[in-house]
Design a protein around this motif. Structure first.
Motif, PDB file in Angstrom:
ATOM      1  N   PRO A  23       0.821  -1.220   0.000  1.00  0.00           N
ATOM      2  CA  PRO A  23       0.000   0.000   0.000  1.00  0.00           C
ATOM      3  C   PRO A  23       0.851   1.265   0.000  1.00  0.00           C
ATOM      4  O   PRO A  23       1.962   1.287   0.513  1.00  0.00           O
ATOM      5  N   PHE A  24       0.294   2.293  -0.594  1.00  0.00           N
ATOM      6  CA  PHE A  24       0.928   3.602  -0.681  1.00  0.00           C
ATOM      7  C   PHE A  24       1.210   4.167   0.706  1.00  0.00           C
ATOM      8  O   PHE A  24       0.401   4.041   1.609  1.00  0.00           O
ATOM      9  N   SER A  25       2.358   4.751   0.851  1.00  0.00           N
ATOM     10  CA  SER A  25       2.698   5.394   2.118  1.00  0.00           C
ATOM     11  C   SER A  25       3.504   6.648   1.831  1.00  0.00           C
ATOM     12  O   SER A  25       4.477   6.601   1.089  1.00  0.00           O
ATOM     13  N   ILE A  30       0.128  10.052  12.277  1.00  0.00           N
ATOM     14  CA  ILE A  30      -1.223   9.660  12.687  1.00  0.00           C
ATOM     15  C   ILE A  30      -2.119  10.881  12.926  1.00  0.00           C
ATOM     16  O   ILE A  30      -3.311  10.847  12.617  1.00  0.00           O
ATOM     17  N   THR A  31      -1.557  11.969  13.422  1.00  0.00           N
ATOM     18  CA  THR A  31      -2.383  13.162  13.647  1.00  0.00           C
ATOM     19  C   THR A  31      -2.906  13.704  12.323  1.00  0.00           C
ATOM     20  O   THR A  31      -4.113  13.978  12.178  1.00  0.00           O
ATOM     21  N   GLU A  32      -2.019  13.843  11.349  1.00  0.00           N
ATOM     22  CA  GLU A  32      -2.430  14.348  10.039  1.00  0.00           C
ATOM     23  C   GLU A  32      -3.402  13.391   9.361  1.00  0.00           C
ATOM     24  O   GLU A  32      -4.368  13.805   8.731  1.00  0.00           O
ATOM     25  N   ALA A  33      -3.147  12.088   9.505  1.00  0.00           N
ATOM     26  CA  ALA A  33      -4.026  11.093   8.893  1.00  0.00           C
ATOM     27  C   ALA A  33      -5.420  11.129   9.518  1.00  0.00           C
ATOM     28  O   ALA A  33      -6.429  11.069   8.815  1.00  0.00           O
ATOM     29  N   CYS A  34      -5.490  11.226  10.848  1.00  0.00           N
ATOM     30  CA  CYS A  34      -6.798  11.314  11.526  1.00  0.00           C
ATOM     31  C   CYS A  34      -7.544  12.570  11.096  1.00  0.00           C
ATOM     32  O   CYS A  34      -8.753  12.526  10.838  1.00  0.00           O
ATOM     33  N   LEU A  35      -6.836  13.682  10.996  1.00  0.00           N
ATOM     34  CA  LEU A  35      -7.479  14.927  10.578  1.00  0.00           C
ATOM     35  C   LEU A  35      -7.975  14.818   9.137  1.00  0.00           C
ATOM     36  O   LEU A  35      -9.057  15.293   8.811  1.00  0.00           O
ATOM     37  N   GLU A  36      -7.206  14.150   8.292  1.00  0.00           N
ATOM     38  CA  GLU A  36      -7.632  13.943   6.903  1.00  0.00           C
ATOM     39  C   GLU A  36      -8.916  13.115   6.850  1.00  0.00           C
ATOM     40  O   GLU A  36      -9.855  13.452   6.133  1.00  0.00           O
ATOM     41  N   VAL A  37      -8.960  12.040   7.630  1.00  0.00           N
ATOM     42  CA  VAL A  37     -10.160  11.201   7.675  1.00  0.00           C
ATOM     43  C   VAL A  37     -11.345  12.001   8.203  1.00  0.00           C
ATOM     44  O   VAL A  37     -12.444  11.964   7.633  1.00  0.00           O
ATOM     45  N   ILE A  57      -7.188   4.867   3.600  1.00  0.00           N
ATOM     46  CA  ILE A  57      -6.251   5.786   2.946  1.00  0.00           C
ATOM     47  C   ILE A  57      -4.828   5.236   2.953  1.00  0.00           C
ATOM     48  O   ILE A  57      -3.895   5.905   2.543  1.00  0.00           O
ATOM     49  N   GLY A  58      -4.681   3.995   3.435  1.00  0.00           N
ATOM     50  CA  GLY A  58      -3.378   3.349   3.384  1.00  0.00           C
ATOM     51  C   GLY A  58      -2.480   3.638   4.562  1.00  0.00           C
ATOM     52  O   GLY A  58      -1.275   3.374   4.506  1.00  0.00           O
ATOM     53  N   PHE A  59      -3.025   4.169   5.653  1.00  0.00           N
ATOM     54  CA  PHE A  59      -2.201   4.435   6.832  1.00  0.00           C
ATOM     55  C   PHE A  59      -1.759   3.106   7.442  1.00  0.00           C
ATOM     56  O   PHE A  59      -2.525   2.150   7.498  1.00  0.00           O
TER      57      PHE A  59
END
Length: 116
Positions: A23-25, A30-37, A57-59
């Protein structure tokens, strides 16, 4: 623009799985990923729904020692900073609303939609 990035991440992750690729990374924390979600969410969501969003999202969830606790902690901090909203019901159950929350998105939610 943020919605477009989130959609592209999901597309890349799905295509990578079809091609048997890793998967893409892009080293998103994690903070940015949670905010994106949460930015992509229009309705009220549980921490488990955020975890599913992170996965979509591939996190790298397996790279987290306790992904649910980490996500809950990050979501709590984002709520303290007023970037998202924390909702606690009368039983102490916690759900979250992102910056693009639309009350119409919650009209069809029942108790069966909440995993606790």
């Amino acid at each position: 623009m943020t919605d477009q990035i989130a959609r592209l991440r999901k597309t890349i992750t799905a295509l990578a799985a079809l091609c048997s690729e890793k998967p893409f990374s892009d080293e998103l924390g994690i903070t940015e990923a949670c905010l994106e979600v949460m930015t992509a969410e229009k309705g009220t969501v549980s921490t488990q729904a955020v975890l599913r969003g992170l996965e979509s999202i591939g996190f790298d969830l397996p790279g987290q020692k306790n992904a649910a606790a980490s996500a809950h902690s990050v979501l709590s901090r984002l709520a303290e900073k007023k970037k998202i909203e924390k909702i606690v019901d009368g039983n102490g159950n916690v759900t979250w609303r992102g910056p693009n929350y639309d009350p119409k998105s919650d009209e069809g939610i029942t108790d069966d939609d909440i995993p606790f």
